[in-house]
Design an enzyme around this catalytic site. Structure first.
Site, PDB file in Angstrom:
ATOM      1  N   HIS A  72       2.376 -11.337  14.505  1.00 10.74           N
ATOM      2  CA  HIS A  72       3.441 -11.880  15.343  1.00 10.74           C
ATOM      3  C   HIS A  72       3.191 -13.346  15.699  1.00 10.74           C
ATOM      4  O   HIS A  72       4.094 -14.037  16.173  1.00 10.74           O
ATOM      5  CB  HIS A  72       3.556 -11.048  16.627  1.00 10.74           C
ATOM      6  CG  HIS A  72       4.912 -11.076  17.249  1.00 10.74           C
ATOM      7  ND1 HIS A  72       5.933 -11.887  16.797  1.00 10.74           N
ATOM      8  CD2 HIS A  72       5.427 -10.406  18.313  1.00 10.74           C
ATOM      9  CE1 HIS A  72       7.016 -11.704  17.541  1.00 10.74           C
ATOM     10  NE2 HIS A  72       6.725 -10.817  18.475  1.00 10.74           N
ATOM     11  N   THR A  96       0.847  -1.183   0.000  1.00 15.12           N
ATOM     12  CA  THR A  96       0.000   0.000   0.000  1.00 15.12           C
ATOM     13  C   THR A  96       0.886   1.237   0.000  1.00 15.12           C
ATOM     14  O   THR A  96       1.919   1.272   0.683  1.00 15.12           O
ATOM     15  CB  THR A  96      -0.966   0.012   1.205  1.00 15.12           C
ATOM     16  OG1 THR A  96      -1.794   1.183   1.151  1.00 15.12           O
ATOM     17  CG2 THR A  96      -0.213   0.004   2.525  1.00 15.12           C
TER      18      THR A  96
END
Length: 409
Positions: free
Chosen positions: A380, A328
């Site tokens: 994560h 993006t």
């Protein structure tokens, strides 16, 4: 008679919103002609009529949510009395339900001239009939002059001269005093909102940052852009460099190109890179398929084609399904730094930002260089700090040495 039915849209889409009726009751429609535009959470779809005839009834209003397989309109044979059929059917239903004479609401009949002049949604016309309101007396909010249900409701609830309305509390301003404006979220905006919230709540998302000295890639682009355009008939931009750098980094750190499926980690062995594109209807992410197999010119052409389809609202579901990683670019709007949010089930997204000249230490000297901050947001649960930092460092090194990028591609 033929029913207009909401068609099968895609495996994951079960409903849509009536964005715009392209035909109104009484309008002639040809076989295969578009009759309504549906808005889904991904794309807009135009539905055709399977039969020729005259639209006799609309069973859903603009803004209504409709399900796949639901009948939303009826097309009948051409007839001079077809245009008045919905009103006659509505009056017949009212007579069956309530044979006794109504107690209050005065009957207001619109002349043919008023009907032709006033543009209104089917639901607004129905509500106006029920309330005995002449559509030509209503002042719509729509700048195009289209009367909607909320306009009829607001007109019907306005205080009469004989009975003054109570003064509103100072702490609760009314919408019609000009201080606030309310608009319904589009289906796409609702879906974007819910999915972004879901990502925030269902992932362990972190963001790591780095900065890229864009001197060499800008110099290479400047040297090669004219020759590149002559040979490929497409302009050489920065997105092809970033796409190629991302693919190389994904090959080195395959967990960044993965997704979670229950208790399994699924590593993708393909490189379908989503390129986020901003449109009037919201953010969409079309996919550059098999970016590892495409050269710079093919990537630039593919991105240009997808961006044009996005702006023209012509993207198909196949253009946006899948994808293993997303890029993006907030820099096109001037963003200096941001933390992009993960896209769907992907575990990584790269955020590009504006190029800004800044003083940078080069050896023992301070030089002014064109710098870009980049951000990698990652899940994560799948990606550890070592891989996330290593991935972003690889992207940085390749873009600061674009000749290496050309060799690796």
């Amino acid at each position: 008679m033929a029913d207009i039915i909401v068609p099968e849209l895609a495996e994951s889409i079960t409903e849509g919103t009536i964005a715009q009726w392209l035909k109104q009751p009484g309008d002639t429609v040809e076989k295969g002609e578009f009759i309504v535009e549906l808005e889904t959470d991904k794309v807009n779809v135009e539905v055709i009529s399977e039969e020729a005839g005259v639209v006799s009834e609309l069973l859903a209003a603009e803004g209504d949510t409709v399900l796949v397989g639901q009948v939303i309109a009826v097309v009948g044979a051409s007839s001079g009395s077809t245009a008045s059929a919905p009103a006659a059917q509505a009056e017949a239903k009212e007579e069956v339900k309530a044979p006794e004479a109504p107690k209050a609401a005065p009957v207001v009949q619109e002349t043919a001239t008023e009907q032709d002049r006033t543009i209104a949604s089917p639901a607004a016309r129905k509500l106006a009939r029920e309330k005995g309101i002449n559509l030509s007396d209503i002042s719509p909010v729509d700048p195009m002059g289209r009367v909607r249900v909320q306009d009829v409701s607001a007109h019907g609830s306005a205080p009469t001269p004989a009975k003054a309305a109570p003064a509103p509390a100072a702490s609760a301003p009314k919408e019609d005093d000009g201080r606030t404006t309310r608009e319904k979220m589009s289906r796409r905006r609702q879906t974007i909102a819910s999915r972004l919230l879901e990502v925030r709540q269902s992932t362990a998302m972190l963001t790591t940052f780095n900065e890229i000295d864009m001197t060499n890639v800008m110099a290479l682009r400047s040297r090669k852009k004219d020759q590149f355009f002559e040979q490929n008939d497409v302009r050489l931009g920065f997105m092809s460099f970033f796409t190629k750098a991302v693919v190389a980094a994904l090959k080195k750190y395959p967990y960044v190109n993965a997704q979670i499926d229950g208790t399994d980690i699924v590593k993708n062995n393909f490189y379908d890179i989503g390129i986020a594109v901003s449109t009037e209807g919201g953010l969409v992410v079309p996919i550059v398929r098999d970016a590892d197999r495409k050269n710079f010119a093919e990537i630039e052409a593919n991105i240009g084609e997808l961006a044009k389809k996005a702006r023209d609202n012509k993207l198909a579901l196949s253009d946006m399904s899948g994808g293993s990683f997303t890029i993006t670019n907030g820099g096109v709007f001037g963003s200096l730094l941001s933390t992009p949010i993960l896209n769907g089930t992907q575990v990584g997204i790269l955020g590009m930002h504006t190029i800004q000249k800044r003083p940078i230490a080069v050896g023992n000297e301070v030089e002014i260089r064109p710098m870009m901050y980049v951000a990698l947001s990652y899940d994560h649960r799948v990606i550890d700090g070592k891989d996330s930092v290593g991935f972003l460092k690889t992207v940085k090194e390749l873009l600061e040495n674009p000749e290496d990028l050309l060799l690796n591609s």
